[in-house]
Design an enzyme around this catalytic site. Structure first.
Site, PDB file in Angstrom:
ATOM      1  N   ASP A  39      -7.147  -2.023   4.059  1.00 18.52           N
ATOM      2  CA  ASP A  39      -5.717  -1.771   4.264  1.00 18.52           C
ATOM      3  C   ASP A  39      -5.343  -1.843   5.744  1.00 18.52           C
ATOM      4  O   ASP A  39      -4.529  -1.047   6.240  1.00 18.52           O
ATOM      5  CB  ASP A  39      -5.312  -0.420   3.647  1.00 18.52           C
ATOM      6  CG  ASP A  39      -5.551  -0.399   2.143  1.00 18.52           C
ATOM      7  OD1 ASP A  39      -5.256  -1.407   1.493  1.00 18.52           O
ATOM      8  OD2 ASP A  39      -6.051   0.609   1.628  1.00 18.52           O
TER       9      ASP A  39
ATOM     10  N   HIS B 108       0.840  -1.200   0.000  1.00 14.83           N
ATOM     11  CA  HIS B 108       0.000   0.000   0.000  1.00 14.83           C
ATOM     12  C   HIS B 108       0.878   1.255   0.000  1.00 14.83           C
ATOM     13  O   HIS B 108       1.874   1.316   0.731  1.00 14.83           O
ATOM     14  CB  HIS B 108      -0.911  -0.011   1.235  1.00 14.83           C
ATOM     15  CG  HIS B 108      -1.833   1.168   1.279  1.00 14.83           C
ATOM     16  ND1 HIS B 108      -2.981   1.232   0.511  1.00 14.83           N
ATOM     17  CD2 HIS B 108      -1.761   2.332   1.966  1.00 14.83           C
ATOM     18  CE1 HIS B 108      -3.579   2.388   0.743  1.00 14.83           C
ATOM     19  NE2 HIS B 108      -2.869   3.080   1.612  1.00 14.83           N
TER      20      HIS B 108
HETATM   21  C1  GRF Z   1       0.595   0.324  -6.053  1.00 12.02           C
HETATM   22  O1  GRF Z   1       0.956   1.630  -5.754  1.00 12.02           O
HETATM   23  C2  GRF Z   1       0.068  -0.387  -4.824  1.00 12.02           C
HETATM   24  O2  GRF Z   1       0.632   0.073  -3.659  1.00 12.02           O
HETATM   25  C3  GRF Z   1      -1.387  -0.024  -4.859  1.00 12.02           C
HETATM   26  O3  GRF Z   1      -1.735  -0.053  -6.213  1.00 12.02           O
HETATM   27  C4  GRF Z   1      -0.584   0.240  -7.010  1.00 12.02           C
HETATM   28  C5  GRF Z   1      -0.449  -0.862  -8.012  1.00 12.02           C
HETATM   29  O4  GRF Z   1       0.495  -0.598  -9.013  1.00 12.02           O
HETATM   30  N1  GRF Z   1      -2.142  -0.938  -4.029  1.00 12.02           N
HETATM   31  P1  GRF Z   1       0.917  -1.732 -10.059  1.00 12.02           P
HETATM   32  O5  GRF Z   1      -0.361  -2.267 -10.704  1.00 12.02           O
HETATM   33  O6  GRF Z   1       1.656  -2.801  -9.320  1.00 12.02           O
HETATM   34  O7  GRF Z   1       1.781  -1.021 -11.048  1.00 12.02           O
END
Ligand code: GRF
Length: 179
Positions: A135, A99
């Site tokens: 979360d 997160h």
């Molecule tokens: C990341 O920033 C993660 O923390 C959040 O969603 C985003 C996903 O990015 N939960 P990706 O699809 O891995 O590029």
């Protein structure tokens, strides 16, 4: 063996693959998620909510599919749906999420924008065990990321993601070693 759940671009999935971790299956709640294209020869499947009578039924089908592929650790890499108890009880304390904030501050789907709107000077990355909340759940690893003058959602998220791509594989590796 690891199963990865994705909804978006999949850069965290890519980081897990690049780290050589034993990813065996990739699933999504969105049929067209660009992340699925990163899975290469790995089995992929989409579990759209609209194809099922309820979230519980969808999650049960997804858990069945993952277990058929010998998955016992599930990593949420940009997976944008809450998981039901019917899913979580199939992988007790073995579902983890990344997160883009220093949880418990700024949970939710718009964490980066929310942090900029709040004017924080410091953001971060949290990798945590998933429970039924948004979360929430025990924190495994956390790292701070500075917010710079003039940051936009895009520039800050990019800086955060660079840390995610290191911290998530590290947390998964530690979890696998501890078992
Ligand atoms: C990341 O920033 C993660 O923390 C959040 O969603 C985003 C996903 O990015 N939960 P990706 O699809 O891995 O590029």
């Amino acid at each position: 063996m690891i199963g990865v759940l994705v909804s978006g671009g999949g850069t965290n999935l890519q980081a897990l693959l690049d780290a050589g971790l034993p990813v065996r299956a990739v699933a999504s709640n969105k049929r067209g998620a660009p992340a699925l294209a990163r899975a290469g020869d790995l089995p992929t499947a989409s579990f759209e909510l609209s194809d099922y009578a309820s979230r519980a039924e969808r999650d049960t089908a997804m858990a069945d599919w993952l277990q058929q592929h010998d998955v016992d650790v599930v990593v949420l890499a940009g997976y944008m749906h809450l998981l039901t108890p019917q899913f979580l009880e199939r992988f007790p304390a073995r579902v983890i999420n990344v997160h883009p904030s220093l949880l418990p501050d700024f949970p939710g789907a718009h964490a980066v924008a929310d942090q900029l709107a709040a004017g924080v000077r410091e953001s971060g990355v949290t990798v945590h065990v998933v429970d039924e909340g948004i979360d929430s759940g025990p924190i495994l690893l956390q790292e701070r990321v500075p917010v710079l003058e003039g940051d936009t959602v895009e520039t800050l998220h990019e800086r955060i993601k660079r840390v995610e791509h290191r911290l998530l594989p590290q947390a998964v590796e530690e979890l696998l070693c501890a078992r």
